[in-house]
Design a protein around this motif. Structure first.
Motif, PDB file in Angstrom:
ATOM      1  N   TRP A  14      87.932  -5.429  57.123  1.00  0.00           N
ATOM      2  CA  TRP A  14      88.726  -6.246  56.214  1.00  0.00           C
ATOM      3  C   TRP A  14      90.141  -6.244  56.777  1.00  0.00           C
ATOM      4  O   TRP A  14      90.782  -5.203  56.860  1.00  0.00           O
ATOM      5  N   LYS A  15      90.567  -7.437  57.231  1.00  0.00           N
ATOM      6  CA  LYS A  15      91.873  -7.523  57.885  1.00  0.00           C
ATOM      7  C   LYS A  15      92.984  -7.600  56.856  1.00  0.00           C
ATOM      8  O   LYS A  15      92.969  -8.461  55.984  1.00  0.00           O
ATOM      9  N   GLN A  16      93.934  -6.703  56.993  1.00  0.00           N
ATOM     10  CA  GLN A  16      95.002  -6.630  56.000  1.00  0.00           C
ATOM     11  C   GLN A  16      95.953  -7.818  56.092  1.00  0.00           C
ATOM     12  O   GLN A  16      96.304  -8.258  57.183  1.00  0.00           O
ATOM     13  N   PHE A  38      93.400  -8.944  66.808  1.00  0.00           N
ATOM     14  CA  PHE A  38      92.110  -9.521  67.151  1.00  0.00           C
ATOM     15  C   PHE A  38      91.200  -8.445  67.737  1.00  0.00           C
ATOM     16  O   PHE A  38      91.541  -7.787  68.712  1.00  0.00           O
ATOM     17  N   VAL A  39      90.034  -8.278  67.130  1.00  0.00           N
ATOM     18  CA  VAL A  39      89.122  -7.212  67.559  1.00  0.00           C
ATOM     19  C   VAL A  39      87.782  -7.784  68.004  1.00  0.00           C
ATOM     20  O   VAL A  39      87.377  -8.878  67.578  1.00  0.00           O
ATOM     21  N   VAL A  40      87.114  -7.033  68.861  1.00  0.00           N
ATOM     22  CA  VAL A  40      85.787  -7.431  69.354  1.00  0.00           C
ATOM     23  C   VAL A  40      84.860  -6.221  69.341  1.00  0.00           C
ATOM     24  O   VAL A  40      85.305  -5.079  69.262  1.00  0.00           O
ATOM     25  N   TYR A  49      84.669 -24.081  65.249  1.00  0.00           N
ATOM     26  CA  TYR A  49      85.207 -24.320  66.575  1.00  0.00           C
ATOM     27  C   TYR A  49      86.522 -23.587  66.711  1.00  0.00           C
ATOM     28  O   TYR A  49      87.586 -24.155  66.642  1.00  0.00           O
ATOM     29  N   ARG A  50      86.435 -22.284  66.840  1.00  0.00           N
ATOM     30  CA  ARG A  50      87.660 -21.541  67.074  1.00  0.00           C
ATOM     31  C   ARG A  50      87.283 -20.355  67.933  1.00  0.00           C
ATOM     32  O   ARG A  50      86.590 -19.463  67.519  1.00  0.00           O
ATOM     33  N   GLY A  51      87.700 -20.393  69.160  1.00  0.00           N
ATOM     34  CA  GLY A  51      87.358 -19.300  70.051  1.00  0.00           C
ATOM     35  C   GLY A  51      88.533 -18.375  70.220  1.00  0.00           C
ATOM     36  O   GLY A  51      88.446 -17.166  70.062  1.00  0.00           O
ATOM     37  N   ASP A  88      88.534 -12.054  57.044  1.00  0.00           N
ATOM     38  CA  ASP A  88      89.837 -12.346  57.637  1.00  0.00           C
ATOM     39  C   ASP A  88      90.614 -13.188  56.628  1.00  0.00           C
ATOM     40  O   ASP A  88      91.243 -12.642  55.723  1.00  0.00           O
ATOM     41  N   THR A  89      90.568 -14.507  56.734  1.00  0.00           N
ATOM     42  CA  THR A  89      91.211 -15.325  55.700  1.00  0.00           C
ATOM     43  C   THR A  89      90.357 -15.354  54.429  1.00  0.00           C
ATOM     44  O   THR A  89      90.850 -15.682  53.356  1.00  0.00           O
ATOM     45  N   GLY A  90      89.073 -15.053  54.570  1.00  0.00           N
ATOM     46  CA  GLY A  90      88.165 -15.092  53.432  1.00  0.00           C
ATOM     47  C   GLY A  90      87.540 -16.461  53.191  1.00  0.00           C
ATOM     48  O   GLY A  90      86.665 -16.607  52.332  1.00  0.00           O
ATOM     49  N   ARG A  91      87.964 -17.436  53.959  1.00  0.00           N
ATOM     50  CA  ARG A  91      87.459 -18.803  53.730  1.00  0.00           C
ATOM     51  C   ARG A  91      85.957 -18.932  53.990  1.00  0.00           C
ATOM     52  O   ARG A  91      85.253 -19.646  53.278  1.00  0.00           O
ATOM     53  N   THR A  92      85.489 -18.214  55.007  1.00  0.00           N
ATOM     54  CA  THR A  92      84.051 -18.262  55.308  1.00  0.00           C
ATOM     55  C   THR A  92      83.254 -17.736  54.111  1.00  0.00           C
ATOM     56  O   THR A  92      82.282 -18.354  53.673  1.00  0.00           O
ATOM     57  N   MET A  93      83.679 -16.598  53.577  1.00  0.00           N
ATOM     58  CA  MET A  93      82.983 -15.987  52.443  1.00  0.00           C
ATOM     59  C   MET A  93      82.957 -16.924  51.241  1.00  0.00           C
ATOM     60  O   MET A  93      81.930 -17.064  50.581  1.00  0.00           O
ATOM     61  N   ASP A 151      78.813  -9.795  56.317  1.00  0.00           N
ATOM     62  CA  ASP A 151      79.474 -10.400  57.477  1.00  0.00           C
ATOM     63  C   ASP A 151      80.230  -9.319  58.254  1.00  0.00           C
ATOM     64  O   ASP A 151      80.447  -8.210  57.756  1.00  0.00           O
ATOM     65  N   ASP A 152      80.620  -9.683  59.459  1.00  0.00           N
ATOM     66  CA  ASP A 152      81.312  -8.711  60.307  1.00  0.00           C
ATOM     67  C   ASP A 152      82.715  -8.411  59.793  1.00  0.00           C
ATOM     68  O   ASP A 152      83.143  -7.262  59.741  1.00  0.00           O
ATOM     69  N   ILE A 153      83.442  -9.475  59.395  1.00  0.00           N
ATOM     70  CA  ILE A 153      84.857  -9.271  59.058  1.00  0.00           C
ATOM     71  C   ILE A 153      85.293 -10.254  57.979  1.00  0.00           C
ATOM     72  O   ILE A 153      84.820 -11.387  57.921  1.00  0.00           O
TER      73      ILE A 153
HETATM   74  P1  IMP Z   1      87.535 -15.977  57.746  1.00  0.00           P
HETATM   75  O1  IMP Z   1      86.878 -17.206  57.234  1.00  0.00           O
HETATM   76  O2  IMP Z   1      88.946 -16.248  58.185  1.00  0.00           O
HETATM   77  O3  IMP Z   1      87.460 -14.785  56.851  1.00  0.00           O
HETATM   78  O4  IMP Z   1      86.824 -15.656  59.102  1.00  0.00           O
HETATM   79  C1  IMP Z   1      85.776 -14.825  59.207  1.00  0.00           C
HETATM   80  C2  IMP Z   1      85.132 -15.035  60.564  1.00  0.00           C
HETATM   81  O5  IMP Z   1      86.124 -15.199  61.611  1.00  0.00           O
HETATM   82  C3  IMP Z   1      84.334 -13.839  60.910  1.00  0.00           C
HETATM   83  O6  IMP Z   1      82.988 -14.015  60.577  1.00  0.00           O
HETATM   84  C4  IMP Z   1      84.550 -13.684  62.395  1.00  0.00           C
HETATM   85  O7  IMP Z   1      83.482 -14.255  63.097  1.00  0.00           O
HETATM   86  C5  IMP Z   1      85.819 -14.429  62.735  1.00  0.00           C
HETATM   87  N1  IMP Z   1      86.930 -13.497  63.010  1.00  0.00           N
HETATM   88  C6  IMP Z   1      88.012 -13.251  62.242  1.00  0.00           C
HETATM   89  N2  IMP Z   1      88.804 -12.316  62.796  1.00  0.00           N
HETATM   90  C7  IMP Z   1      88.211 -11.950  63.940  1.00  0.00           C
HETATM   91  C8  IMP Z   1      88.547 -10.991  64.977  1.00  0.00           C
HETATM   92  O8  IMP Z   1      89.557 -10.257  64.943  1.00  0.00           O
HETATM   93  N3  IMP Z   1      87.663 -10.914  66.002  1.00  0.00           N
HETATM   94  C9  IMP Z   1      86.548 -11.673  66.084  1.00  0.00           C
HETATM   95  N4  IMP Z   1      86.195 -12.565  65.149  1.00  0.00           N
HETATM   96  C10 IMP Z   1      87.017 -12.703  64.087  1.00  0.00           C
END
Ligand code: IMP
Ligand code: MG
Length: 188
Positions: free
Chosen positions: A124-126, A146-148, A64-66, A97-102, A93-95
């Motif tokens: 890979w977000k720096q 933030f990218v789309v 739940y994060r839009g 970011d924090t890496g928590r999803t992975m 995965d697409d990106i």
């Molecule tokens: P993490 O768990 O923080 O690595 O989040 C990864 C997920 O957050 C990705 O699968 C994306 O769906 C979403 N996310 C993180 N950064 C962006 C962004 O810049 N644009 C769109 N979605 C993002």
């Protein structure tokens, strides 16, 4: 919206990644496992660049994060997932970011006795990582913005853009106005 990565730059890089991955996994029982929804475009392009036989499947991750990149509650859905026991899994995965999803997804997969699990992301977000792992394969390192596009969404919009664009605060206001009345939940 400013284009960060063009269609052509993405196509070239994905083709390179596909060749590298094919060389690593040739002769092995590879399953390319995409994380829905963000990885659909990448998976579709990447698998056509991996010229060694492999299976594909999907796993769902949503939070739940839009509006921001602040992590919310992560829900993992395995209903669409194929059996991976004994297989070499490439989690896509697409990106990162924090890496928590992975990290959460890796925990989930490792409990199912795959032969191996590696990770691949387009972006890979720096400077954002909050975990002790890094992606095994990545397309591009990008700044903390933030990218789309190319599968990545803002409030579930913009996944269809063929390129990666930076969404600036003015664009956010515009989308917010258009989507008022909807809830702001985003599928990853
Ligand atoms: P993490 O768990 O923080 O690595 O989040 C990864 C997920 O957050 C990705 O699968 C994306 O769906 C979403 N996310 C993180 N950064 C962006 C962004 O810049 N644009 C769109 N979605 C993002
Ligand atoms: Mg997303």
């Amino acid at each position: 919206m400013k284009t960060l990565l063009s269609e052509m730059a993405i196509a070239e890089r994905v083709a390179q990644l596909g060749r590298t991955i094919a060389d690593v996994y040739r002769g092995r029982p590879l399953t390319v496992l995409g994380v829905l929804n963000g990885s659909v475009v990448l998976v579709a392009d990447l698998i056509r660049a991996i010229d060694t036989p492999h299976q594909i499947g999907f796993i769902r991750a949503s939070s739940y994060r839009g509006e921001t990149t602040v992590p919310g509650q992560l829900t993992i859905g395995t209903d669409l997932m194929p059996a991976i026991e004994g297989r070499d899994v490439l989690l896509v995965d697409d990106i990162f970011d924090t890496g928590r999803t992975m990290v959460r997804l890796l925990d989930e997969l490792n409990g199912r006795n795959p032969a191996s699990v590696c990770t691949a992301v387009l972006l890979w977000k720096q400077g954002r990582s909050e975990v002790g792992i890094i992606p095994d394969y990545h397309g591009f390192q990008i700044p903390d913005t933030f990218v789309v596009g190319y599968g990545l969404d803002y409030n579930d919009d913009y996944r269809h853009l063929p390129w990666i664009a930076v969404l600036n605060p003015d664009d956010l206001d515009e989308v917010g106005a258009k989507s008022s009345g909807r809830n702001g939940n985003a599928g990853r």
